[in-house]
Design a protein around this motif. Structure first.
Motif, PDB file in Angstrom:
ATOM      1  N   LYS A  43      47.929   9.840 -15.526  1.00  0.00           N
ATOM      2  CA  LYS A  43      47.325  10.324 -14.292  1.00  0.00           C
ATOM      3  C   LYS A  43      45.827  10.102 -14.278  1.00  0.00           C
ATOM      4  N   MET A  44      45.223  10.163 -15.433  1.00  0.00           N
ATOM      5  CA  MET A  44      43.777   9.985 -15.499  1.00  0.00           C
ATOM      6  C   MET A  44      43.381   8.573 -15.080  1.00  0.00           C
ATOM      7  N   ALA A  45      44.163   7.573 -15.482  1.00  0.00           N
ATOM      8  CA  ALA A  45      43.836   6.182 -15.161  1.00  0.00           C
ATOM      9  C   ALA A  45      43.898   5.935 -13.649  1.00  0.00           C
ATOM     10  N   SER A  46      44.884   6.522 -12.981  1.00  0.00           N
ATOM     11  CA  SER A  46      45.018   6.275 -11.551  1.00  0.00           C
ATOM     12  C   SER A  46      43.854   6.883 -10.764  1.00  0.00           C
ATOM     13  N   SER A  47      43.326   8.025 -11.219  1.00  0.00           N
ATOM     14  CA  SER A  47      42.208   8.634 -10.507  1.00  0.00           C
ATOM     15  C   SER A  47      40.910   7.862 -10.746  1.00  0.00           C
ATOM     16  N   ALA A  48      40.848   7.116 -11.847  1.00  0.00           N
ATOM     17  CA  ALA A  48      39.647   6.341 -12.157  1.00  0.00           C
ATOM     18  C   ALA A  48      39.637   4.993 -11.437  1.00  0.00           C
ATOM     19  N   LYS A  49      40.785   4.577 -10.915  1.00  0.00           N
ATOM     20  CA  LYS A  49      40.879   3.286 -10.218  1.00  0.00           C
ATOM     21  C   LYS A  49      40.136   3.368  -8.896  1.00  0.00           C
ATOM     22  N   ARG A  50      39.196   2.431  -8.703  1.00  0.00           N
ATOM     23  CA  ARG A  50      38.393   2.427  -7.475  1.00  0.00           C
ATOM     24  C   ARG A  50      38.456   1.073  -6.814  1.00  0.00           C
ATOM     25  N   THR A  51      38.387   1.086  -5.495  1.00  0.00           N
ATOM     26  CA  THR A  51      38.389  -0.151  -4.724  1.00  0.00           C
ATOM     27  C   THR A  51      36.946  -0.525  -4.380  1.00  0.00           C
ATOM     28  N   PRO A  52      36.720  -1.759  -3.936  1.00  0.00           N
ATOM     29  CA  PRO A  52      35.369  -2.124  -3.473  1.00  0.00           C
ATOM     30  C   PRO A  52      34.883  -1.214  -2.347  1.00  0.00           C
ATOM     31  N   THR A  53      35.794  -0.794  -1.480  1.00  0.00           N
ATOM     32  CA  THR A  53      35.417   0.103  -0.384  1.00  0.00           C
ATOM     33  C   THR A  53      34.934   1.441  -0.935  1.00  0.00           C
ATOM     34  N   THR A  84      26.122 -14.873   3.161  1.00  0.00           N
ATOM     35  CA  THR A  84      25.116 -15.348   2.202  1.00  0.00           C
ATOM     36  C   THR A  84      25.097 -14.499   0.928  1.00  0.00           C
ATOM     37  N   VAL A  85      25.892 -13.415   0.904  1.00  0.00           N
ATOM     38  CA  VAL A  85      25.856 -12.461  -0.207  1.00  0.00           C
ATOM     39  C   VAL A  85      26.776 -12.889  -1.346  1.00  0.00           C
ATOM     40  N   LEU A  86      26.198 -12.941  -2.546  1.00  0.00           N
ATOM     41  CA  LEU A  86      26.981 -13.212  -3.749  1.00  0.00           C
ATOM     42  C   LEU A  86      27.552 -11.909  -4.291  1.00  0.00           C
ATOM     43  N   TYR A  87      26.700 -10.881  -4.437  1.00  0.00           N
ATOM     44  CA  TYR A  87      27.187  -9.568  -4.871  1.00  0.00           C
ATOM     45  C   TYR A  87      26.206  -8.467  -4.508  1.00  0.00           C
ATOM     46  N   ILE A  88      26.710  -7.241  -4.556  1.00  0.00           N
ATOM     47  CA  ILE A  88      25.900  -6.030  -4.372  1.00  0.00           C
ATOM     48  C   ILE A  88      26.096  -5.188  -5.625  1.00  0.00           C
ATOM     49  N   SER A  89      25.011  -4.719  -6.199  1.00  0.00           N
ATOM     50  CA  SER A  89      25.129  -3.842  -7.371  1.00  0.00           C
ATOM     51  C   SER A  89      24.206  -2.642  -7.201  1.00  0.00           C
ATOM     52  N   THR A  90      24.504  -1.597  -7.952  1.00  0.00           N
ATOM     53  CA  THR A  90      23.615  -0.441  -7.921  1.00  0.00           C
ATOM     54  C   THR A  90      22.336  -0.827  -8.628  1.00  0.00           C
ATOM     55  N   GLN A  91      21.258  -0.333  -8.115  1.00  0.00           N
ATOM     56  CA  GLN A  91      19.950  -0.662  -8.681  1.00  0.00           C
ATOM     57  C   GLN A  91      19.576   0.422  -9.671  1.00  0.00           C
ATOM     58  N   LYS A  92      19.362   0.014 -10.904  1.00  0.00           N
ATOM     59  CA  LYS A  92      18.937   0.976 -11.911  1.00  0.00           C
ATOM     60  C   LYS A  92      17.527   1.430 -11.575  1.00  0.00           C
ATOM     61  N   ARG A  93      17.283   2.699 -11.787  1.00  0.00           N
ATOM     62  CA  ARG A  93      15.957   3.234 -11.493  1.00  0.00           C
ATOM     63  C   ARG A  93      14.945   2.628 -12.439  1.00  0.00           C
ATOM     64  N   ARG A  94      13.863   2.179 -11.857  1.00  0.00           N
ATOM     65  CA  ARG A  94      12.799   1.598 -12.672  1.00  0.00           C
ATOM     66  C   ARG A  94      11.998   2.715 -13.313  1.00  0.00           C
ATOM     67  N   GLN A  95      11.790   2.576 -14.592  1.00  0.00           N
ATOM     68  CA  GLN A  95      11.009   3.580 -15.294  1.00  0.00           C
ATOM     69  C   GLN A  95       9.534   3.270 -15.115  1.00  0.00           C
ATOM     70  N   LYS A  96       8.840   4.205 -14.538  1.00  0.00           N
ATOM     71  CA  LYS A  96       7.412   4.026 -14.319  1.00  0.00           C
ATOM     72  C   LYS A  96       6.671   4.728 -15.438  1.00  0.00           C
ATOM     73  N   THR A  97       5.706   4.062 -15.989  1.00  0.00           N
ATOM     74  CA  THR A  97       4.905   4.695 -17.035  1.00  0.00           C
ATOM     75  C   THR A  97       3.829   5.520 -16.351  1.00  0.00           C
ATOM     76  N   ARG A  98       3.846   6.774 -16.658  1.00  0.00           N
ATOM     77  CA  ARG A  98       2.879   7.677 -16.058  1.00  0.00           C
ATOM     78  C   ARG A  98       1.998   8.264 -17.146  1.00  0.00           C
ATOM     79  N   LYS A  99       0.731   8.327 -16.834  1.00  0.00           N
ATOM     80  CA  LYS A  99      -0.197   8.949 -17.774  1.00  0.00           C
ATOM     81  C   LYS A  99      -0.148  10.452 -17.552  1.00  0.00           C
ATOM     82  N   LYS A 100      -0.106  11.179 -18.654  1.00  0.00           N
ATOM     83  CA  LYS A 100      -0.088  12.633 -18.554  1.00  0.00           C
ATOM     84  C   LYS A 100      -1.471  13.135 -18.183  1.00  0.00           C
ATOM     85  N   LYS A 101      -1.480  14.100 -17.283  1.00  0.00           N
ATOM     86  CA  LYS A 101      -2.748  14.723 -16.893  1.00  0.00           C
ATOM     87  C   LYS A 101      -3.067  15.820 -17.888  1.00  0.00           C
ATOM     88  N   ASN A 102      -4.282  15.802 -18.376  1.00  0.00           N
ATOM     89  CA  ASN A 102      -4.678  16.841 -19.352  1.00  0.00           C
ATOM     90  C   ASN A 102      -5.362  17.994 -18.656  1.00  0.00           C
TER      91      ASN A 102
END
Length: 89
Positions: A1-11, A71-89
């Motif tokens: 049952k676990m496998a069937s709930s994990a199955k996802r369609t492109p939609t 014209t689309v080859l694929y759509i993927s989720t965009q990983k969040r870009r890690q921004k380097t932030r300087k700590k405020k003292n």
């Protein structure tokens, strides 16, 4: 049952990424990153806060953009870009 709930369609995937950051790769090799606003059955895509990347380098910022589905080859989720932030003292 676990496998069937994990199955996802492109939609299912597309429903989960609406309103979220995505990466859209085109057949030409260009890549667009932005917020997926909506799409239709032909994979025509409307995006917000759109940026075009070529060879990994930012080329243009468009804001709102429309990408024709054939014209689309694929759509993927965009990983969040890690921004380097300087700590405020």
């Amino acid at each position: 049952k676990m496998a069937s709930s994990a199955k996802r369609t492109p939609t299912d995937f597309l429903k989960t990424v609406l309103g979220r950051p995505v990466c859209v790769k085109l057949n030409s090799g260009s890549e667009f990153r932005g917020i997926l606003a909506c799409l239709d059955g032909f994979m025509n895509i409307a995006m917000e806060q759109t940026e075009e990347y070529v060879d990994g380098q930012l080329k243009t910022k468009y804001g709102d953009a429309f990408i024709r589905g054939n014209t689309v080859l694929y759509i993927s989720t965009q990983k969040r870009r890690q921004k380097t932030r300087k700590k405020k003292n």
